[in-house]
Design a protein around this motif. Sequence first.
Motif, PDB file in Angstrom:
ATOM      1  N   THR A  23      41.486  45.341 -48.376  1.00 28.10           N
ATOM      2  CA  THR A  23      42.349  45.214 -47.425  1.00 28.10           C
ATOM      3  C   THR A  23      41.847  44.056 -46.141  1.00 28.10           C
ATOM      4  OG1 THR A  23      43.000  47.431 -47.348  1.00 28.10           O
ATOM      5  CG2 THR A  23      43.285  46.445 -45.425  1.00 28.10           C
ATOM      6  N   PRO A  24      40.512  44.437 -45.781  1.00 27.15           N
ATOM      7  CA  PRO A  24      40.245  43.103 -44.963  1.00 27.15           C
ATOM      8  C   PRO A  24      40.125  41.663 -45.596  1.00 27.15           C
ATOM      9  CG  PRO A  24      38.260  44.564 -45.427  1.00 27.15           C
ATOM     10  CD  PRO A  24      39.642  45.079 -46.064  1.00 27.15           C
ATOM     11  N   SER A  25      39.699  41.555 -46.947  1.00 29.99           N
ATOM     12  CA  SER A  25      39.910  40.282 -47.585  1.00 29.99           C
ATOM     13  C   SER A  25      41.190  39.812 -47.586  1.00 29.99           C
ATOM     14  CB  SER A  25      39.241  40.499 -48.966  1.00 29.99           C
ATOM     15  OG  SER A  25      39.109  39.041 -49.548  1.00 29.99           O
ATOM     16  N   PHE A  31      37.284  32.954 -47.094  1.00 30.64           N
ATOM     17  CA  PHE A  31      36.280  32.301 -46.387  1.00 30.64           C
ATOM     18  C   PHE A  31      36.045  33.093 -45.187  1.00 30.64           C
ATOM     19  CE2 PHE A  31      36.969  29.243 -49.313  1.00 30.64           C
ATOM     20  CZ  PHE A  31      35.884  28.147 -49.273  1.00 30.64           C
ATOM     21  N   ALA A  32      37.147  33.631 -44.085  1.00 27.98           N
ATOM     22  CA  ALA A  32      36.975  34.034 -42.803  1.00 27.98           C
ATOM     23  C   ALA A  32      36.255  35.605 -43.151  1.00 27.98           C
ATOM     24  CB  ALA A  32      38.273  34.167 -42.430  1.00 27.98           C
ATOM     25  N   TYR A  33      36.893  36.292 -44.213  1.00 24.96           N
ATOM     26  CA  TYR A  33      35.927  37.456 -44.400  1.00 24.96           C
ATOM     27  C   TYR A  33      34.466  37.798 -44.845  1.00 24.96           C
ATOM     28  CZ  TYR A  33      34.887  41.816 -47.269  1.00 24.96           C
ATOM     29  OH  TYR A  33      34.438  43.126 -47.652  1.00 24.96           O
ATOM     30  N   SER A  34      34.380  36.515 -45.927  1.00 29.66           N
ATOM     31  CA  SER A  34      32.873  36.418 -46.051  1.00 29.66           C
ATOM     32  C   SER A  34      32.066  36.241 -44.932  1.00 29.66           C
ATOM     33  CB  SER A  34      32.910  35.369 -46.894  1.00 29.66           C
ATOM     34  OG  SER A  34      33.374  35.624 -48.295  1.00 29.66           O
ATOM     35  N   GLY A 206      36.072  22.863 -38.450  1.00 26.47           N
ATOM     36  CA  GLY A 206      37.568  22.845 -38.414  1.00 26.47           C
ATOM     37  C   GLY A 206      38.187  22.705 -39.674  1.00 26.47           C
ATOM     38  N   ALA A 207      37.481  22.834 -40.832  1.00 25.12           N
ATOM     39  CA  ALA A 207      38.255  22.893 -42.296  1.00 25.12           C
ATOM     40  C   ALA A 207      39.310  24.060 -42.225  1.00 25.12           C
ATOM     41  CB  ALA A 207      37.110  23.236 -43.228  1.00 25.12           C
ATOM     42  N   GLN A 208      40.449  23.652 -42.822  1.00 26.13           N
ATOM     43  CA  GLN A 208      41.545  24.721 -42.733  1.00 26.13           C
ATOM     44  C   GLN A 208      41.210  25.911 -43.591  1.00 26.13           C
ATOM     45  OE1 GLN A 208      44.364  24.286 -41.018  1.00 26.13           O
ATOM     46  NE2 GLN A 208      45.116  26.306 -41.866  1.00 26.13           N
ATOM     47  N   ILE A 209      40.468  25.822 -44.663  1.00 35.20           N
ATOM     48  CA  ILE A 209      40.322  26.876 -45.581  1.00 35.20           C
ATOM     49  C   ILE A 209      39.351  27.748 -45.015  1.00 35.20           C
ATOM     50  CG2 ILE A 209      38.176  25.939 -46.429  1.00 35.20           C
ATOM     51  CD1 ILE A 209      39.108  26.774 -49.286  1.00 35.20           C
ATOM     52  N   ALA A 210      38.796  27.597 -43.829  1.00 40.12           N
ATOM     53  CA  ALA A 210      37.855  28.388 -43.273  1.00 40.12           C
ATOM     54  C   ALA A 210      38.520  29.244 -42.185  1.00 40.12           C
ATOM     55  CB  ALA A 210      36.633  27.689 -42.503  1.00 40.12           C
ATOM     56  N   ARG A 213      43.516  33.954 -42.106  1.00 44.72           N
ATOM     57  CA  ARG A 213      44.821  34.008 -42.297  1.00 44.72           C
ATOM     58  C   ARG A 213      45.499  34.879 -41.214  1.00 44.72           C
ATOM     59  NH1 ARG A 213      45.309  36.225 -48.378  1.00 44.72           N
ATOM     60  NH2 ARG A 213      44.484  34.223 -49.666  1.00 44.72           N
ATOM     61  N   GLN A 214      44.912  35.970 -40.688  1.00 41.18           N
ATOM     62  CA  GLN A 214      45.297  36.477 -39.372  1.00 41.18           C
ATOM     63  C   GLN A 214      44.214  36.931 -38.725  1.00 41.18           C
ATOM     64  OE1 GLN A 214      48.304  39.894 -40.580  1.00 41.18           O
ATOM     65  NE2 GLN A 214      47.509  39.417 -42.745  1.00 41.18           N
ATOM     66  N   PRO A 215      44.362  37.332 -37.393  1.00 42.36           N
ATOM     67  CA  PRO A 215      43.224  37.444 -36.351  1.00 42.36           C
ATOM     68  C   PRO A 215      42.779  38.916 -36.652  1.00 42.36           C
ATOM     69  CG  PRO A 215      45.336  36.974 -35.278  1.00 42.36           C
ATOM     70  CD  PRO A 215      45.811  37.152 -36.699  1.00 42.36           C
TER      71      PRO A 215
END
Length: 295
Positions: A23-25, A31-34, A206-210, A213-215
Motif C-alpha cells: 500500500t505505501p509503495s 523512490f519516494a517510498y524507499s 529535482g529528478a522527476q523519478i524521485a 506520486r501522492q503526498p
Amino acid sequence: MGYEWLALAAAALWAVSSLISVTPSRHLGAFAYSRWRMACVTLMLTAMAAFNGGWSTVSWDFALVMVLSGLIGIFIGDTALFACFNRVGPRRGGLLFSCHAVFSALLGIWLFDESLFGWKLVGALLVFTGVVTAILFGQKSQKHQIEAITGSLGVAVMLGLTAALCQSLGAIIAKPAMQTTLDPVAASAMRMAAAFSAHSVLRLSGAQIAKPRQPINGRILGMVALNGFLAMAVGMTLILFALQHGDVGMVALLSATTPIMILPLLWLYTRHRPPAAAWLGAILAVIGTGLILQF
C-alpha cells in the motif's frame, strides 16, 4: 541460536513486511517510498547502535566498505525491488528476488572458497526448488489487487533480477568486515545511512523519478516505519549477525524461503487459498531446511 535460525527469522520478517509495503509503495512510488523507509530505519539503527555501544567498533575502513555495500545492496537493490513489487506484487516479486540465493552461492564459492557438498547441497537444492515451485504455482489468480500485474512484465523481471543481484553483491562486500569485531547494528546503520544519503541527493536534484506520486500522510508514514523496523532494523541486522558465523551462500538460501512463508499470509490477506502445488513447494523447502540444519 545458530546462524541458520537467524536467517530463517529474517525470512519470516521479510514475508510480513512485504505485504505491509504494498500500500505505501504504490501510494508514494518506489523512490519516494524507499527514501522515507530509509530515513525511518536510519534513525532506528543509529539509536540502537548508540545504545549498545556499537559505534565504538567502527573504523574508517569498515565505514567505507559499508557505504559501498549500502549503495549497491540498499539504494539500488531495495529501490529496484519495490519498483518490481509495484508492478507484479510481492509473490511474483519474491520469486525474482529469491534468485539472490543463486547469485550469492556462486559468488561465495568463487570469492571465499565456500562449498555446498553432500546432504547440505541436497538440502540447498530442495530449498530453492521449493521456493520456485511455491511461487510459480501458488496463488495464480489475480482476483485481488495485490496480485495484479501492471505495466511491462519484462521491466518487472529486469527490476527483480537487478534487486537480487544487488542484494548478493551487497552481502559479498559486507562479508569480510562482518567477520571482524564490527557490530552488526552499527554496520546496518552505516549501510542504511549511505543509501538514504544517495536518495536525498537524488530528491534534491529535482529528478522527476524521485518525486512522490501522492503526498505522504500519517497512516502511510506509520506503515512505512513499521515495514522498515521489521525488514531492516530487525531482519537485515539478523542477516548481518548470520554472516558473522556462516557462508554467504547458505545464509542466502535460507533467507530465500520468504516466498514460501508469504503463501499462508497471502491466504489470510486475500481469502484465496493457494493450490496444492504451492504447499508441495513449502514441504520441499521445509525438508531442505531440515537437511541443512542437521548436516
